[in-house]
Motif scaffolding. Structure first.
Motif, mmCIF file in Angstrom:
data_model
loop_
_atom_site.group_PDB
_atom_site.id
_atom_site.type_symbol
_atom_site.label_atom_id
_atom_site.label_comp_id
_atom_site.label_asym_id
_atom_site.label_seq_id
_atom_site.Cartn_x
_atom_site.Cartn_y
_atom_site.Cartn_z
ATOM 1 N N PHE A 1 0.867 -1.380 0.097
ATOM 2 C CA PHE A 1 -0.051 -0.152 -0.035
ATOM 3 C C PHE A 1 1.159 0.789 0.171
ATOM 4 O O PHE A 1 2.159 1.307 0.656
ATOM 5 C CB PHE A 1 -0.815 -0.013 1.109
ATOM 6 C CG PHE A 1 -0.033 0.341 2.590
ATOM 7 C CD1 PHE A 1 0.166 1.582 2.809
ATOM 8 C CD2 PHE A 1 -0.077 -0.878 3.207
ATOM 9 C CE1 PHE A 1 0.486 1.595 4.935
ATOM 10 C CE2 PHE A 1 0.853 -0.717 4.364
ATOM 11 C CZ PHE A 1 0.827 0.705 5.685
ATOM 12 N N ASP A 2 0.312 2.840 -0.486
ATOM 13 C CA ASP A 2 0.993 3.193 -0.224
ATOM 14 C C ASP A 2 1.359 4.716 0.704
ATOM 15 O O ASP A 2 1.621 5.090 1.103
ATOM 16 C CB ASP A 2 0.762 4.060 -2.036
ATOM 17 C CG ASP A 2 1.081 3.044 -2.790
ATOM 18 O OD1 ASP A 2 2.897 3.473 -2.803
ATOM 19 O OD2 ASP A 2 0.755 2.819 -3.900
ATOM 20 N N ASP A 3 -0.879 4.381 0.986
ATOM 21 C CA ASP A 3 -0.986 6.051 2.193
ATOM 22 C C ASP A 3 -2.129 5.088 3.157
ATOM 23 O O ASP A 3 -2.554 4.186 3.128
ATOM 24 C CB ASP A 3 -1.045 7.157 1.515
ATOM 25 C CG ASP A 3 -2.411 7.197 0.697
ATOM 26 O OD1 ASP A 3 -3.241 5.980 1.655
ATOM 27 O OD2 ASP A 3 -2.369 7.413 0.252
ATOM 28 N N ASP B 1 -4.334 5.651 4.491
ATOM 29 C CA ASP B 1 -6.006 5.504 4.145
ATOM 30 C C ASP B 1 -5.809 4.562 3.041
ATOM 31 O O ASP B 1 -6.847 4.051 3.394
ATOM 32 C CB ASP B 1 -6.626 6.825 3.519
ATOM 33 C CG ASP B 1 -6.530 8.322 4.321
ATOM 34 O OD1 ASP B 1 -7.102 8.221 5.402
ATOM 35 O OD2 ASP B 1 -6.618 9.318 4.198
ATOM 36 N N ASP B 2 -5.034 4.429 2.401
ATOM 37 C CA ASP B 2 -5.707 2.857 1.510
ATOM 38 C C ASP B 2 -4.841 1.826 2.448
ATOM 39 O O ASP B 2 -6.000 1.137 2.443
ATOM 40 C CB ASP B 2 -4.320 2.999 0.451
ATOM 41 C CG ASP B 2 -4.100 4.138 -0.501
ATOM 42 O OD1 ASP B 2 -5.001 4.801 -0.052
ATOM 43 O OD2 ASP B 2 -3.090 3.779 -1.643
ATOM 44 N N ALA C 1 -8.193 -0.921 2.522
ATOM 45 C CA ALA C 1 -7.614 -2.168 2.350
ATOM 46 C C ALA C 1 -7.914 -3.525 3.688
ATOM 47 O O ALA C 1 -9.101 -4.444 3.911
ATOM 48 C CB ALA C 1 -6.621 -2.470 2.156
#
Ligand SMILES: O=CCCCC(=O)O
Length: 494
Positions: free
Chosen positions: A407-409, A411-412, A416
């Motif tokens: 994941f990147d951040d 919130d993501d 998820a």
């Protein structure tokens, strides 16, 4: 007569020591039909022994015995109920080596893990021995002063306890402990694959003086046929189940007929979040525990590793190294860290899930295959680049497979993690205190492991939200699941 097909003298001795009948009204007896069921050694696929195979008639006898014992058991002094649990705790710990060997033989987990489970199981008895004497109540003045409120806690009554195969003793003591502490008689149905630990436990409870009829044990190959009539019979007042969500839903439907109190400890799909700011040593250690405890056969097992891009490659490298170094073999053998899965069905499901992920583009770093030989082995496996539509991200793996996505951040990651109908436990690794608190609050699960891969503790409230269940086991609230609150309004003339 010996009942054992075990392969060494010690193995034969511990299997032979287990009573093989049903335990009803304080007596061990064969099933009314005379039928038996076979318990297999999952490391060899060979029969270990036979135990009585209860039918509906036996189930009804067990319920009648529990109903007959309920009133006098509820009247027993809390201290005396606590002393029974405390004595059982002592006996279990004295016999830990034999009980661990028995558990390894029927379930497959390595001896060190079985010893860990026996200790965990015994601790529930020690904990609830202490809780038995702390059942509270209350007395209050009504707001208008015209009456008084007396609040009492009373045992809920006859309880039906259905336990799983993955923790054959601890999931029993986690239910039996509070039931005894609260004063509830019970019918216990262990899993068909692993009845022996429960049989040994029932024998210990009888030995330390649990009154006849308080605990009745029915082992069966026909769980639905035996338990459904009990659930629908008005004499039982409580149902406590640990197992899969689909079975839990069915039981809830059945329990609605008599409006039973229910505790449901159901499936999980635990996300394991590793942020860029995590201590990677801690995260890898936690990952091994969250993934490999019980060979991954746990509702608490990390099912989805969600790792921030900056550390994803290094995390995958380190966990691959650790998983690849694990020693797989029969749980009774010295040095073995990973035993077989419980049966062919469990192993085949893992095979299917890994194949599905790989077909959809996941990369295999290590493992990816069942083990050699006759038992139900699966090699410790690491997958990366697991696409979100792979079944492994939505279904419980229940095996030694770590599936990694990136994941990147934040919130993501949270989106998820919460993208599942389950909500048992989430794991979170970060050294940033603000993020730790923020993300813990946003995770939709009954439990969060913050910089740790283990949440299970008899003194803590274990349980899930969403489709992972209802109620909490253990901790100071565990006994409440077996207590009703009664309020007496007292007229007060002044
Ligand atoms: O599969 C779930 C059983 C829970 C085991 C535990 O208490 O950790």
């Amino acid at each position: 007569m010996t009942n054992s097909a075990a392969s060494s003298t010690d193995e034969a001795r511990v299997v032979d020591a287990v009573p093989t009948g049903l335990f009803i009204g304080g007596e061990w007896r064969p099933a009314a039909s005379g039928r038996t069921l076979t318990v297999d050694d999952p490391a060899t696929g060979k029969a270990l022994c036979e135990v009585a195979d209860a039918g509906p008639e036996d189930g009804m006898d067990a319920l009648a015995a529990a109903a007959a014992a309920q009133q006098s058991f509820a009247a027993m002094a809390p201290r005396d109920r606590g002393e029974i649990l405390r004595s059982a705790y002592e006996v279990i710990m004295d016999r830990i080596d034999d009980l661990a060997l028995l558990m390894t033989l029927e379930m497959g987990k390595p001896l060190t893990e079985s010893r860990g489970e026996i200790t965990y199981a015994a601790e529930f008895f020690r904990w609830f021995a202490e809780e038995a004497v702390r059942i509270g109540g209350g007395y209050a003045v009504a707001p208008n002063g015209a009456s008084r409120f007396l609040v009492q806690k009373q045992p809920v009554g006859v309880s039906l306890l259905i336990t799983p195969w993955n923790f054959p003793m601890a999931m029993g003591t986690r239910k039996i402990g509070p039931a005894i502490a609260a004063g509830c008689a019970m019918v216990v149905k262990p899993a068909q694959q692993t009845p022996l630990s429960m049989h040994a436990l029932a024998a210990i409870l009888a030995e330390v003086g649990l009154p006849d009829g308080v605990l009745n044990l029915v082992t069966t190959s026909d769980a639905g046929g035996v338990m459904e009539p009990l659930i629908r019979d008005g004499r039982a007042r409580k149902l406590s189940f640990t197992g899969s969500t689909p079975v839990g839903k069915k039981l809830l439907e059945q329990a609605s007929e008599q409006v039973l109190r229910t505790s449901m400890e159901l499936g999980g799909n635990a996300p394991f979040l590793v942020f860029d700011d995590a201590d990677l040593d801690k995260a890898v250690e936690g990952a091994m525990l969250a993934k490999m405890r019980n060979m991954g056969e746990a509702c608490t097992a990390a099912n989805r590793f969600l790792v921030q891009r900056g550390v994803a490659e290094e995390f995958a490298r380190r966990i691959t190294e650790r998983m690849g170094a694990l020693v797989v073999g029969r749980g009774t053998d010295e040095g073995v860290q990973v035993g077989p899965l419980v049966d062919a069905k469990g192993r085949d499901k893992v095979v299917e899930l890994v194949r599905d992920a790989v077909d959809r583009g996941a990369r295999v770093h290590v493992g990816g295959e069942p083990g050699d030989g006759p038992g139900y082995f699966y090699r410790p496996t690491v997958l990366s680049d697991v696409p979100l539509e792979a079944r492994v991200t939505s279904e419980e793996i229940f095996g030694p497979v770590a599936a990694i996505s990136v994941f990147d951040d934040e919130d993501d990651a949270v989106a998820a993690a919460n993208d599942t109908e389950f909500g048992l436990v989430s794991y979170l690794f970060t050294e940033n205190i603000s993020r730790a608190l923020r993300v813990s609050e946003r995770l939709e699960s009954g439990m969060v492991g913050l910089n740790t891969g283990l949440v299970s503790n008899p003194a803590a409230p274990f349980g899930g939200i969403k489709q992972s269940g209802l109620g909490r086991e253990g901790g100071t609230v565990g006994i409440d699941e077996f207590l009703e609150t009664k309020y007496v309004a007292i007229g007060f003339a002044g």
